[in-house]
Design an enzyme around this catalytic site. Structure first.
Site, mmCIF file in Angstrom:
data_model
loop_
_atom_site.group_PDB
_atom_site.id
_atom_site.type_symbol
_atom_site.label_atom_id
_atom_site.label_comp_id
_atom_site.label_asym_id
_atom_site.label_seq_id
_atom_site.Cartn_x
_atom_site.Cartn_y
_atom_site.Cartn_z
ATOM 1 N N ARG A 23 33.585 21.003 -3.438
ATOM 2 C CA ARG A 23 34.726 20.291 -2.864
ATOM 3 C C ARG A 23 35.053 18.966 -3.557
ATOM 4 N NH1 ARG A 23 33.782 18.895 2.255
ATOM 5 N NH2 ARG A 23 35.971 18.802 2.766
ATOM 6 N N TYR A 27 39.008 18.825 -4.973
ATOM 7 C CA TYR A 27 40.055 17.964 -4.415
ATOM 8 C C TYR A 27 39.526 16.613 -3.943
ATOM 9 C CZ TYR A 27 38.433 20.771 -0.418
ATOM 10 O OH TYR A 27 37.663 21.451 0.487
ATOM 11 N N CYS A 53 27.391 20.527 -16.894
ATOM 12 C CA CYS A 53 28.049 19.548 -17.770
ATOM 13 C C CYS A 53 29.558 19.474 -17.639
ATOM 14 C CB CYS A 53 27.673 19.829 -19.218
ATOM 15 S SG CYS A 53 28.218 21.453 -19.776
ATOM 16 N N GLU A 54 30.151 20.139 -16.668
ATOM 17 C CA GLU A 54 31.611 20.159 -16.559
ATOM 18 C C GLU A 54 32.069 19.467 -15.273
ATOM 19 O OE1 GLU A 54 32.831 24.266 -17.003
ATOM 20 O OE2 GLU A 54 30.877 24.624 -17.874
ATOM 21 N N TYR A 81 31.790 24.476 5.044
ATOM 22 C CA TYR A 81 32.310 25.170 3.873
ATOM 23 C C TYR A 81 31.359 25.115 2.686
ATOM 24 C CZ TYR A 81 36.592 25.095 6.532
ATOM 25 O OH TYR A 81 37.515 25.266 7.505
#
Length: 127
Positions: A23, A27, A53-54, A81
């Protein structure tokens, strides 16, 4: 540890990633983070990052009680969630789930193992 001369936060890596809590990367959802191993420690500014790493950043420039290797961090309000959105991205295991109710800790789902990850794979013989 203290802020460096440019007043930039220190980075602390955790043994989790966006495959467990996506999450904040999707966003920018906010999860308060508490160092439960050192709850009364001196407040420092940290960026808390994961092991992928992203864009794997859980918090940027947050005041958190001083973090040392081995400390346990609590990501508040990660429930409902969180597990339903987990994945095995890069063959990472899904974490255990713990429920805290009336100050009592309950393990409600065990941590995945390599056997769990491989159980539905089918070997192909190319002979």
């Amino acid at each position: 540890m203290w802020l460096n001369k440019q007043h930039q936060p220190f980075f602390r890596g955790v043994d989790s990633g966006f495959n467990h809590l996506i999450r904040p990367m999707f966003y920018n959802s906010y999860h308060h983070i508490t160092n439960i191993s050192n709850a009364d420690g001196k407040q420092r500014f940290y960026s808390v990052v994961g092991y992928i790493c992203e864009t794997d950043t859980f918090a940027s420039n947050r005041k958190i009680a001083e973090i040392s290797e081995g400390d346990i961090l609590c990501f508040h309000n990660a429930g409902a969630y969180c597990f339903s959105m987990t994945s095995n991205y890069n063959s990472r295991f899904k974490p255990a789930e713990v429920l805290v109710y009336n100050d009592t800790v309950h393990l409600i789902r065990k941590r995945e193992t390599m056997e769990d990850l491989l159980q539905n794979q089918i070997a192909v013989n190319f002979d």
